[in-house]
Design a protein around this motif. Structure first.
Motif, PDB file in Angstrom:
ATOM      1  N   ILE A   1      -0.479  -3.422  -6.039  1.00 40.11           N
ATOM      2  CA  ILE A   1       0.457  -1.982  -5.437  1.00 40.11           C
ATOM      3  C   ILE A   1      -1.240  -1.154  -5.183  1.00 40.11           C
ATOM      4  N   ALA A   2      -1.565  -0.865  -3.988  1.00 37.83           N
ATOM      5  CA  ALA A   2      -2.688  -0.123  -4.022  1.00 37.83           C
ATOM      6  C   ALA A   2      -2.458   1.321  -3.340  1.00 37.83           C
ATOM      7  N   VAL A   3      -2.929   2.192  -3.846  1.00 34.43           N
ATOM      8  CA  VAL A   3      -2.651   3.566  -3.520  1.00 34.43           C
ATOM      9  C   VAL A   3      -3.980   3.962  -2.409  1.00 34.43           C
ATOM     10  N   THR A   4      -3.443   4.464  -1.320  1.00 32.81           N
ATOM     11  CA  THR A   4      -4.883   4.524  -0.239  1.00 32.81           C
ATOM     12  C   THR A   4      -4.508   5.690   0.666  1.00 32.81           C
TER      13      THR A   4
ATOM     14  N   THR B   1       0.903  -1.109  -0.109  1.00 35.92           N
ATOM     15  CA  THR B   1       0.058  -0.080   0.258  1.00 35.92           C
ATOM     16  C   THR B   1       0.861   1.197  -0.172  1.00 35.92           C
ATOM     17  N   ILE B   2       0.550   2.293  -0.788  1.00 34.35           N
ATOM     18  CA  ILE B   2       1.260   3.330  -0.873  1.00 34.35           C
ATOM     19  C   ILE B   2       0.448   4.507  -0.191  1.00 34.35           C
ATOM     20  N   LEU B   3       1.033   5.033   0.899  1.00 37.12           N
ATOM     21  CA  LEU B   3       0.359   6.289   1.774  1.00 37.12           C
ATOM     22  C   LEU B   3       0.743   7.525   1.427  1.00 37.12           C
ATOM     23  N   GLY B   4       0.138   8.412   1.819  1.00 36.94           N
ATOM     24  CA  GLY B   4       0.693   9.785   1.471  1.00 36.94           C
ATOM     25  C   GLY B   4      -0.030  10.889   1.821  1.00 36.94           C
ATOM     26  N   PRO B   5       0.215  11.998   2.125  1.00 36.17           N
ATOM     27  CA  PRO B   5      -0.619  13.196   2.089  1.00 36.17           C
ATOM     28  C   PRO B   5      -1.492  13.561   0.982  1.00 36.17           C
ATOM     29  N   SER B   6      -2.489  14.344   0.758  1.00 40.85           N
ATOM     30  CA  SER B   6      -3.211  14.588  -0.443  1.00 40.85           C
ATOM     31  C   SER B   6      -2.087  15.677  -0.970  1.00 40.85           C
ATOM     32  N   GLY B   7      -2.149  15.367  -2.428  1.00 37.52           N
ATOM     33  CA  GLY B   7      -1.490  16.044  -3.205  1.00 37.52           C
ATOM     34  C   GLY B   7       0.090  15.677  -3.426  1.00 37.52           C
ATOM     35  N   SER B   8       0.347  14.745  -2.585  1.00 35.47           N
ATOM     36  CA  SER B   8       1.804  14.196  -2.690  1.00 35.47           C
ATOM     37  C   SER B   8       2.360  13.309  -3.958  1.00 35.47           C
ATOM     38  N   GLY B   9       1.241  13.075  -4.959  1.00 39.05           N
ATOM     39  CA  GLY B   9       1.364  12.442  -6.060  1.00 39.05           C
ATOM     40  C   GLY B   9       1.357  10.861  -6.129  1.00 39.05           C
ATOM     41  N   LYS B  10       0.348  10.460  -5.186  1.00 38.09           N
ATOM     42  CA  LYS B  10       0.094   9.089  -5.222  1.00 38.09           C
ATOM     43  C   LYS B  10      -0.399   8.463  -6.391  1.00 38.09           C
TER      44      LYS B  10
ATOM     45  N   ALA C   1      -4.106  -0.804  -7.663  1.00 37.56           N
ATOM     46  CA  ALA C   1      -5.546  -0.260  -7.070  1.00 37.56           C
ATOM     47  C   ALA C   1      -5.362   1.241  -6.803  1.00 37.56           C
ATOM     48  N   ASP C   2      -6.328   1.991  -7.289  1.00 38.64           N
ATOM     49  CA  ASP C   2      -6.222   3.549  -7.001  1.00 38.64           C
ATOM     50  C   ASP C   2      -7.526   3.650  -5.941  1.00 38.64           C
ATOM     51  N   GLU C   3      -7.193   3.889  -4.640  1.00 38.03           N
ATOM     52  CA  GLU C   3      -8.338   3.937  -3.517  1.00 38.03           C
ATOM     53  C   GLU C   3      -9.038   3.022  -3.988  1.00 38.03           C
ATOM     54  N   PRO C   4      -9.087   1.786  -3.966  1.00 36.71           N
ATOM     55  CA  PRO C   4     -10.143   0.785  -4.220  1.00 36.71           C
ATOM     56  C   PRO C   4     -11.150   0.663  -3.347  1.00 36.71           C
ATOM     57  N   THR C   5     -10.958   1.397  -2.107  1.00 40.70           N
ATOM     58  CA  THR C   5     -12.172   1.218  -1.143  1.00 40.70           C
ATOM     59  C   THR C   5     -12.821   2.600  -0.971  1.00 40.70           C
TER      60      THR C   5
END
Lengths: 224, 513
Positions: A198-201, A38-47, A167-171
């Motif tokens: 590899i999910a961005v969330t 899972t790739i985490l990060g603040p909003s606008g970080s480029g996930k 997966a881009d914000e799958p949930t």
């Protein structure tokens, strides 16, 4: 376990008038086979930007991406998307005039890595595996709930017989109970079928269940 | 699931959009069928009428142009000289044209009324004959018409108008050797109990001037031309006793009193008669008139008639040979009259074609806009397909297939309704056209043309032509419409294709998210 995807000095930025904002700064990372990231990060970080680049939906300004050691630019992004990866989006992105089954069949027949056997039966089996009964599989996707659509999107992502699923914000659009079920599905794909997820969330709940948590901050990825 | 299956599912499941597009194609299809059907029917009517007409072209002097020229010469001496040396058909040119492979037969033929010596003509039984028989000696009348030709392959033989019953036709050797032979009609042979091998005597010298010749020391009988009958033929030609001219028709105008002979033989006779005539009646002739003028006059026909293999080749034949004819000479296919008759059909065809073009251009614009607008609502779907690795050209092809399916549906339905509409509208327009043309013709008085006695053109009326006008939607026309429809879709898809090519899957999907 080997490296399935290697990012090497990836750079990407946005130009806003005369101002250029750098999102990814010589980002390098290696993703291993059969692992749920899972790739985490603040909003606008480029996930999402990073995910788009890794999924071949966008092109980095500089740097290289290697899939199993092969430069994806050399295999062309179309072929990479068609034969090497699957993508699950936050808003499911199913084709509205097709049934759940047909959406899965579409992915199954579009790829060059076609699964052997009767495609229709395989598609039903995949849908059953993600919790979609045959009766629902035969309905137009617009007649299904969000959770059901996301399950179909996951079935579609794996139907093209690939080892790497993004997966881009799958949930992001789902309630908590459904979120849990989707997370379990990703876990199952990774553990039982050796798929790399590899999910961005934004969701800590999702990241909690992944094998590996990565933080995108200041344009680079760091393990958590 | 390939692009074709996706296209079919889209068309089936997005039924409202598909219905609207199909209706658009249906309307376009009806208008195109209307235009093409009317235009094709007009062309067909012209072709069928052309086929009814004989494939005949006449090489002749364009007298209208010649008189226009000669009358406008200011110097009187020059004008008189021009009148004396008017244009005539050129033998070499006529024979050169005859070599064209489209020429089946040709008549290089002169005709002249002659006297028969102890030869009875086939009577017409009209008023003119009765009056003359009562008042004049029939032996001093020109009762026969000699037709002298340069080669044996005549139109009448090629078309079966003449059939040889006894003996044979004269050959090229007979013509080249100027042999005194002839062929006569069965009726003339019966009238005089003649058979092949018998001889007949004719002359072109006026028998009423016998005394003048004797006074000059000549025997007029020396100019008699004795011809051996080598063939007796049947002719389908006849005179119409109900025609206006019949009452006062001379016997030599009857096809039964026709004597066919080699041109060379006839020319020799005319030269001999001319030489004597110049001596006996010098004051009757221009001082500059010579024996060469006599020869030229005798051997030059007014026109040379060519029979072609196909009536549809006539226009091209005229076009091919018209450039090298010389001043004041022309190839006449009777086109002017045909064109005048075809005027209502041409007008219809012209306007129908304009309608087709307007509809096609509008169709391209409408379909382009509709597709482009629809595309905006399908960006999301396209983004998904792109993210799955479907190539942009395949997406364009899917879009094309969807439109073609709807176009075929719309055009299929239109081919039924369009043919009915085209028939009714076509007849309505034709009715209007002919009624307005009729008013014009009343003044023009040239809507009908007749075959004169030496005309080989077929008598055809405007009614004949218009009766051939039938609008029908043939399979070929339907095929044409479907090809046109596919073409319209193909062009209409160009702008949306550019739009698709510019799409970026990331942008589309991010916007959706």
């Amino acid at each position: 376990m080997g490296t399935i995807l290697k990012l090497e000095d990836i750079c990407y930025g946005y130009t806003d008038g005369s101002y250029k904002r750098e999102i990814l700064k010589k980002l390098s990372y290696e993703f291993q086979e059969g692992t749920f990231y899972t790739i985490l990060g603040p909003s606008g970080s480029g996930k999402t930007t990073l995910l788009s680049i890794m999924a071949g939906l966008d092109k980095q300004e500089s740097g290289k991406i290697y899939y199993m050691g092969e430069d994806i630019d050399k295999m062309t992004l179309y072929k990479y998307r068609r034969n090497k990866i699957g993508v699950v989006f936050q808003s499911y992105n199913l084709i509205s005039y097709l049934t759940g089954l047909e959406n899965v069949l579409l992915s199954m027949t579009e790829t060059d890595n076609k699964l052997p056997g009767n495609h229709k039966e395989l598609a039903y089996a995949l849908l059953n595996m993600v919790g979609i009964a045959n009766t629902k599989a035969d309905r137009l996707v617009t007649h299904l709930s969000g959770g059901e659509q996301q399950r179909i999107a996951i079935a579609r992502a794996i139907a093209c017989n690939v080892d790497l699923i993004f997966a881009d914000e799958p949930t992001g659009n789902l309630d908590t109970a459904t979120e849990q079920e989707i997370i379990k599905l990703f876990q199952m794909l990774s553990e039982r079928f050796g798929k790399t997820i590899i999910a961005v969330t934004h969701s800590n709940e999702v990241s909690k269940f992944s094998d590996h948590r990565v933080l995108l901050k200041n344009g680079i990825l760091n393990d958590l | 699931m390939n692009f074709f299956q996706r296209a079919i599912r889209y068309v089936k499941r997005k039924s409202a959009k598909s219905f609207l597009l199909a209706i658009t194609f249906f309307v376009i299809g009806n208008l195109v069928i209307l235009g093409l059907g009317v235009s094709q029917a007009a062309d067909n009517a012209k072709i069928l009428t052309r086929k009814k007409m004989r494939a005949v072209v006449s090489y002749e002097v364009d007298y209208e142009a010649w008189w226009d020229y000669a009358d406008n010469i200011e110097d009187s001496e020059e004008r008189e000289a021009a009148y004396r040396n008017g244009p005539v058909v050129q033998k070499e040119k006529a024979l050169e044209i005859a070599k064209d492979e489209r020429v089946l037969a040709f008549n290089y033929m002169v005709n002249d009324a002659v006297y028969g010596i102890d030869l009875e003509f086939v009577p017409l039984g009209n008023d003119a004959e009765k009056e003359l028989t009562d008042s004049e000696n029939t032996s001093v009348r020109q009762s026969f018409m000699v037709y002298a030709n340069l080669q044996p392959e005549m139109l009448e033989m090629a078309e079966g108008t003449f059939t040889i019953l006894e003996g044979s036709w004269y050959t090229q050797q007979d013509i080249d050797g100027a042999r005194p032979v002839c062929c006569i009609t069965k009726e003339l042979a019966d009238q005089n109990a003649l058979h092949v091998g018998d001889t007949i005597t004719i002359t072109s010298v006026n028998q009423n001037n016998k005394q003048d010749y004797e006074n000059a020391g000549y025997n007029i009988e020396d100019l008699n031309l004795e011809l051996e009958v080598i063939g007796i033929y049947d002719t389908k030609e006849n005179v119409d006793p109900n025609s206006e001219n019949f009452k006062w028709m001379s016997s030599f105008e009857s096809p039964k009193n026709r004597i066919m002979m080699p041109l060379t033989t006839y020319v020799e006779h005319k030269i001999a008669a001319g030489e004597m005539e110049l001596t006996v009646h010098p004051s009757w002739y221009d001082p500059n008139y010579t024996i060469d003028d006599i020869r030229k006059g005798a051997e030059t026909p007014n026109k040379v008639i060519y029979l072609l293999d196909d009536p549809l080749n006539v226009d091209k034949f005229v076009e091919d040979h018209s450039g090298s004819l010389g001043d004041f000479l022309r190839l006449n296919a009777n086109n002017e009259t045909f064109k005048k008759m075809a005027r209502p059909l041409d007008s219809m065809s012209f306007f129908a074609n304009i309608v087709v073009w307007i509809v096609v251009i509008n169709a391209i614009i409408i379909i382009s806009l509709v597709t482009a607008l629809t595309l905006k609502t399908r960006e999301y779907e396209i983004g998904v397909l792109l993210s799955m690795g479907v190539s942009k050209p395949i997406i364009v092809v899917q879009l094309f297939v969807e439109l073609v399916l709807l176009a075929f549906l719309g055009f299929g339905l239109a081919s039924v309704s369009g043919s009915i509409m085209a028939g009714n509208v076509g007849n309505l327009v034709l009715e209007y056209q002919t009624s307005s043309e009729a008013k014009y013709e009343d003044n023009d008085n040239d809507s009908y043309f007749f075959a004169s006695s030496d005309s080989y053109f077929t008598e055809v009326s405007q009614d004949d032509m218009l009766s051939e006008y039938h609008v029908s939607v043939s399979p070929l026309l339907i095929l044409e419409i479907f090809i046109l429809g596919t073409g319209v879709v193909l062009i209409a898809i160009v702008i949306p294709s550019f739009m698709i090519m510019r799409l970026n899957p990331k942008q589309i999907l991010l916007e959706q998210n």
